[in-house]
Motif scaffolding. Structure first.
Motif, PDB file in Angstrom:
ATOM      1  N   TRP A  47       0.857  -1.193   0.000  1.00  0.00           N
ATOM      2  CA  TRP A  47       0.000   0.000   0.000  1.00  0.00           C
ATOM      3  C   TRP A  47       0.890   1.240   0.000  1.00  0.00           C
ATOM      4  O   TRP A  47       1.858   1.315   0.746  1.00  0.00           O
ATOM      5  CB  TRP A  47      -0.901   0.016   1.230  1.00  0.00           C
ATOM      6  CG  TRP A  47      -1.747  -1.202   1.376  1.00  0.00           C
ATOM      7  CD1 TRP A  47      -1.572  -2.224   2.265  1.00  0.00           C
ATOM      8  CD2 TRP A  47      -2.902  -1.547   0.605  1.00  0.00           C
ATOM      9  NE1 TRP A  47      -2.536  -3.181   2.095  1.00  0.00           N
ATOM     10  CE2 TRP A  47      -3.371  -2.799   1.086  1.00  0.00           C
ATOM     11  CE3 TRP A  47      -3.586  -0.930  -0.442  1.00  0.00           C
ATOM     12  CZ2 TRP A  47      -4.486  -3.425   0.551  1.00  0.00           C
ATOM     13  CZ3 TRP A  47      -4.697  -1.563  -0.976  1.00  0.00           C
ATOM     14  CH2 TRP A  47      -5.141  -2.786  -0.483  1.00  0.00           C
ATOM     15  N   ALA A  56      -9.277   0.799   1.580  1.00  0.00           N
ATOM     16  CA  ALA A  56      -9.432  -0.499   0.931  1.00  0.00           C
ATOM     17  C   ALA A  56     -10.093  -1.493   1.874  1.00  0.00           C
ATOM     18  O   ALA A  56     -10.968  -2.270   1.466  1.00  0.00           O
ATOM     19  CB  ALA A  56      -8.081  -1.022   0.458  1.00  0.00           C
ATOM     20  N   CYS A  57      -9.685  -1.481   3.143  1.00  0.00           N
ATOM     21  CA  CYS A  57     -10.306  -2.375   4.134  1.00  0.00           C
ATOM     22  C   CYS A  57     -11.755  -1.991   4.392  1.00  0.00           C
ATOM     23  O   CYS A  57     -12.614  -2.858   4.550  1.00  0.00           O
ATOM     24  CB  CYS A  57      -9.499  -2.348   5.435  1.00  0.00           C
ATOM     25  SG  CYS A  57      -7.909  -3.164   5.343  1.00  0.00           S
ATOM     26  N   SER A  60     -13.703  -3.303   1.573  1.00  0.00           N
ATOM     27  CA  SER A  60     -13.961  -4.743   1.652  1.00  0.00           C
ATOM     28  C   SER A  60     -15.095  -5.042   2.622  1.00  0.00           C
ATOM     29  O   SER A  60     -15.848  -6.009   2.445  1.00  0.00           O
ATOM     30  CB  SER A  60     -12.693  -5.483   2.101  1.00  0.00           C
ATOM     31  OG  SER A  60     -12.413  -5.273   3.474  1.00  0.00           O
ATOM     32  N   ILE A 211      -6.079  -1.331  -6.855  1.00  0.00           N
ATOM     33  CA  ILE A 211      -7.032  -1.454  -5.748  1.00  0.00           C
ATOM     34  C   ILE A 211      -7.022  -0.216  -4.858  1.00  0.00           C
ATOM     35  O   ILE A 211      -8.082   0.314  -4.500  1.00  0.00           O
ATOM     36  CB  ILE A 211      -6.716  -2.720  -4.926  1.00  0.00           C
ATOM     37  CG1 ILE A 211      -6.931  -3.976  -5.785  1.00  0.00           C
ATOM     38  CG2 ILE A 211      -7.593  -2.779  -3.672  1.00  0.00           C
ATOM     39  CD1 ILE A 211      -6.504  -5.267  -5.118  1.00  0.00           C
ATOM     40  N   GLU A 212      -5.834   0.252  -4.468  1.00  0.00           N
ATOM     41  CA  GLU A 212      -5.754   1.386  -3.556  1.00  0.00           C
ATOM     42  C   GLU A 212      -6.303   2.661  -4.184  1.00  0.00           C
ATOM     43  O   GLU A 212      -7.122   3.373  -3.573  1.00  0.00           O
ATOM     44  CB  GLU A 212      -4.310   1.618  -3.115  1.00  0.00           C
ATOM     45  CG  GLU A 212      -4.142   2.807  -2.182  1.00  0.00           C
ATOM     46  CD  GLU A 212      -2.730   2.947  -1.639  1.00  0.00           C
ATOM     47  OE1 GLU A 212      -2.466   3.946  -0.952  1.00  0.00           O
ATOM     48  OE2 GLU A 212      -1.892   2.050  -1.907  1.00  0.00           O
ATOM     49  N   ASN A 215     -10.154   2.538  -4.553  1.00  0.00           N
ATOM     50  CA  ASN A 215     -10.835   2.666  -3.258  1.00  0.00           C
ATOM     51  C   ASN A 215     -10.790   4.087  -2.724  1.00  0.00           C
ATOM     52  O   ASN A 215     -11.727   4.529  -2.041  1.00  0.00           O
ATOM     53  CB  ASN A 215     -10.220   1.701  -2.238  1.00  0.00           C
ATOM     54  CG  ASN A 215     -10.875   0.328  -2.254  1.00  0.00           C
ATOM     55  OD1 ASN A 215     -11.994   0.157  -1.782  1.00  0.00           O
ATOM     56  ND2 ASN A 215     -10.183  -0.651  -2.810  1.00  0.00           N
ATOM     57  N   LYS A 216      -9.712   4.802  -3.005  1.00  0.00           N
ATOM     58  CA  LYS A 216      -9.608   6.189  -2.548  1.00  0.00           C
ATOM     59  C   LYS A 216     -10.686   7.067  -3.167  1.00  0.00           C
ATOM     60  O   LYS A 216     -11.088   8.087  -2.591  1.00  0.00           O
ATOM     61  CB  LYS A 216      -8.230   6.753  -2.899  1.00  0.00           C
ATOM     62  CG  LYS A 216      -7.115   6.344  -1.945  1.00  0.00           C
ATOM     63  CD  LYS A 216      -5.812   7.047  -2.327  1.00  0.00           C
ATOM     64  CE  LYS A 216      -4.733   6.806  -1.297  1.00  0.00           C
ATOM     65  NZ  LYS A 216      -3.462   7.492  -1.653  1.00  0.00           N
ATOM     66  N   TYR A 281      -4.884  -8.369   2.574  1.00  0.00           N
ATOM     67  CA  TYR A 281      -4.626  -6.919   2.552  1.00  0.00           C
ATOM     68  C   TYR A 281      -3.539  -6.559   3.567  1.00  0.00           C
ATOM     69  O   TYR A 281      -2.701  -5.698   3.319  1.00  0.00           O
ATOM     70  CB  TYR A 281      -5.913  -6.160   2.850  1.00  0.00           C
ATOM     71  CG  TYR A 281      -6.771  -5.887   1.620  1.00  0.00           C
ATOM     72  CD1 TYR A 281      -6.491  -6.487   0.394  1.00  0.00           C
ATOM     73  CD2 TYR A 281      -7.858  -5.026   1.685  1.00  0.00           C
ATOM     74  CE1 TYR A 281      -7.275  -6.234  -0.723  1.00  0.00           C
ATOM     75  CE2 TYR A 281      -8.646  -4.768   0.570  1.00  0.00           C
ATOM     76  CZ  TYR A 281      -8.353  -5.368  -0.634  1.00  0.00           C
ATOM     77  OH  TYR A 281      -9.136  -5.102  -1.740  1.00  0.00           O
ATOM     78  N   THR A 362     -15.692  -2.714  -4.646  1.00  0.00           N
ATOM     79  CA  THR A 362     -14.642  -2.673  -3.630  1.00  0.00           C
ATOM     80  C   THR A 362     -14.625  -3.953  -2.796  1.00  0.00           C
ATOM     81  O   THR A 362     -13.562  -4.447  -2.416  1.00  0.00           O
ATOM     82  CB  THR A 362     -14.813  -1.452  -2.716  1.00  0.00           C
ATOM     83  OG1 THR A 362     -16.139  -1.451  -2.137  1.00  0.00           O
ATOM     84  CG2 THR A 362     -14.612  -0.151  -3.480  1.00  0.00           C
ATOM     85  N   ASN A 366     -11.561  -7.328  -2.940  1.00  0.00           N
ATOM     86  CA  ASN A 366     -10.982  -7.954  -1.753  1.00  0.00           C
ATOM     87  C   ASN A 366     -11.173  -9.468  -1.786  1.00  0.00           C
ATOM     88  O   ASN A 366     -10.243 -10.226  -1.483  1.00  0.00           O
ATOM     89  CB  ASN A 366     -11.629  -7.371  -0.499  1.00  0.00           C
ATOM     90  CG  ASN A 366     -11.141  -8.038   0.772  1.00  0.00           C
ATOM     91  OD1 ASN A 366     -11.814  -8.912   1.319  1.00  0.00           O
ATOM     92  ND2 ASN A 366      -9.980  -7.654   1.241  1.00  0.00           N
ATOM     93  N   GLU A 369      -8.916 -11.037  -4.418  1.00  0.00           N
ATOM     94  CA  GLU A 369      -7.480 -10.854  -4.199  1.00  0.00           C
ATOM     95  C   GLU A 369      -6.838 -12.069  -3.544  1.00  0.00           C
ATOM     96  O   GLU A 369      -5.667 -12.378  -3.814  1.00  0.00           O
ATOM     97  CB  GLU A 369      -7.233  -9.609  -3.342  1.00  0.00           C
ATOM     98  CG  GLU A 369      -5.760  -9.272  -3.116  1.00  0.00           C
ATOM     99  CD  GLU A 369      -4.993  -9.017  -4.404  1.00  0.00           C
ATOM    100  OE1 GLU A 369      -3.768  -9.229  -4.410  1.00  0.00           O
ATOM    101  OE2 GLU A 369      -5.612  -8.594  -5.415  1.00  0.00           O
TER     102      GLU A 369
END
Length: 481
Positions: A47, A56-57, A60, A211-212, A215-216, A281, A362, A366, A369
């Motif tokens: 990350w 990201a968490c 998920s 992914i990061e 998600n942002k 993650y 999102t 996860n 992944e």
């Protein structure tokens, strides 16, 4: 044995304090390089920012359970009174299980298969690496299976989004029949494939670049969109009755064991405890990040998402005299009917299904992944090849699950019998198989203050016990989350 374990812990701590990325060099606890065969290992993605990891968490965790199940649970099981057991379990699970899975992944620098194998090697079990990897297949395949079913739901959401954009949704005379046509055998192939294409297209870019970054954007937008809808719903005549039903506590519900059981299930599954996604993650996490703070933020924002969704769903349904149901009918039939009857409902339907698509993507990234990471780490495949293999499996199996009953049965079996087992296995591996004190030390990395003595007891006994209870309750109740 104790001295050996202490040496392992001390060595790992020195490496982390020096800022070494043990996973990138193949020197994580238990050694063995890539797949334990000593092959040269490509640098592991990480990350780029702490905020990106948290979002990201959160992504998920925030998904369909927040939108179509949490509002129903709150409304049916005591209103605001339901929040008491729910928040208790969120805090309990967040400060044990979520911290544990993040820390486990970071400590081992790999997903469930590699992490379980390294834990067994640290214990000194003969052939432990291979045994651990075999056990780690359970949460990995469970994550793939639930993702395959979840992708069907994303396809439905994509279809509804397009239908709300072109006016088709608002023109329906029978919303139940419209949804029934989509949720039928091969009834939504195009949009199903579209959702998968978007998800895998992002994942091919990697963790930090794909992914990061996504998600942002998607997670803050999701919250903004739901707040906009909540404000609109608040202006509807009759919405006040819905707020009363939702927010006024019915204390007698706390005397009903079912309230506590479903509060536990809602918290457990909403926080994505499966011994897989959060662990993976965490494996991309840098050593200087405070996982306790990260777990706290995930629990807070996941709870906020559920509450905002409840403040949209329940008042809106009450305003038009409809029944609060659970599952896909609430979102794809009941809420769609609400927007049909609402002034400017077409605009707000677009906003709703944009938010739903964002939440689904999102969460799906996860879930997918875990198997993608397993193929990269255990088979030595490239990111593109790993994503491609998982994509083929998702299409080959998922297209036969497009019927609403089929996908529901599929996801029930996985969520009842596989997901909580994965969480249980990960907890046992980290808190019991790894050397005593190892889990606490890994959770303390990046923190200014050490964790109290409570951590060992709450993780080794309480959390592991709770995961076992979730397995039993899920089987007894036919699913609790």
């Amino acid at each position: 044995m104790t001295n050996k374990n202490d040496n392992i812990i001390a060595e790992e701590a020195r490496a982390m304090e020096a800022g070494e990325e043990t996973a990138a060099s193949g020197a994580a606890p238990g050694g063995g390089g890539q797949g334990g065969r000593g092959r040269a290992k490509r640098p592991r993605d990480t990350w780029a920012t702490h905020t990106g990891f948290i979002l990201a968490c959160v992504g998920s965790a925030v998904g369909m359970a927040n939108i179509w199940l949490f509002p129903y649970r709150v409304a049916q099981l005591g209103g605001a009174a339901f929040l008491i057991p729910y928040l208790i379990f969120v805090a309990l699970l967040g400060f044990t299980g979520v911290i544990g899975e993040m820390s486990f992944g970071r400590a081992m620098g790999t997903g469930p298969m590699g992490a379980f194998g390294k834990a067994m090697e640290m214990r000194g079990v003969k052939g432990g690496g291979r045994i651990g990897k075999i056990i780690g297949l359970i949460p990995t395949l469970g994550s793939l299976a639930i993702a395959i079913g979840y992708a069907v739901v994303l396809g439905w959401a994509c279809h509804y989004l397009v239908a709300s954009l072109d006016g088709e949704l608002m023109a329906q005379s029978d919303m139940g029949a419209f949804f029934g046509g989509i949720a039928s055998d091969f009834g939504n192939v195009g949009f199903h494939l579209l959702g998968l294409a978007i998800t895998f297209g992002i994942m091919i870019l990697g963790v930090s670049r794909g992914i990061e970054k996504v998600n942002k954007v998607l997670m803050p937008t999701f919250f903004v969109l739901f707040v906009i809808i909540a404000i609109r719903v608040a202006t509807l005549p009759g919405a006040g009755e819905g707020y009363l039903y939702l927010l006024v506590p019915r204390w007698e519900a706390l005397l009903n064991p079912t309230t506590w059981v479903y509060a536990l299930g809602q918290a457990f599954f909403s926080l994505s405890l499966a011994g897989c996604g959060t662990l993976v993650y965490g494996s991309y996490l840098k050593k200087d990040v405070d996982v306790v703070d990260a777990a706290k933020n995930v629990a807070i924002f996941d709870t906020i998402a559920g509450l905002v969704a409840a403040c949209v769903v329940v008042p809106a349904v009450f305003a038009f005299g409809l029944d609060v149901s659970s599952g896909p009918p609430l979102l794809f039939i009941t809420l769609a009917q609400v927007f049909q009857e609402m002034p400017f409902g077409g605009i707000f339907a677009v906003i709703l299904f944009v938010a739903v698509v964002f939440a689904a993507i999102t969460s799906l990234m996860n879930l997918f992944e875990a198997p993608v990471e397993a193929l990269q780490e255990q088979a030595g495949l490239s990111r593109v090849a790993s994503v491609g293999i998982v994509a083929v499996l998702a299409v080959a199996v998922g297209l036969f699950l497009e019927n609403g009953s089929s996908v529901s049965d599929w996801m029930d079996v996985i969520s009842i019998y596989v997901i909580p087992v994965g969480a249980f296995l990960a907890a046992v591996m980290f808190f019991w198989v790894c050397p005593a004190g190892f889990a606490k030390q890994q959770a303390e990395l990046g923190r200014a203050k050490p964790l109290g003595k409570w951590f060992n007891f709450m993780t080794r006994y309480v959390f592991v016990g709770i995961t076992a209870v979730v397995i039993v309750l899920g089987i007894f109740y036919g699913g609790i989350g």
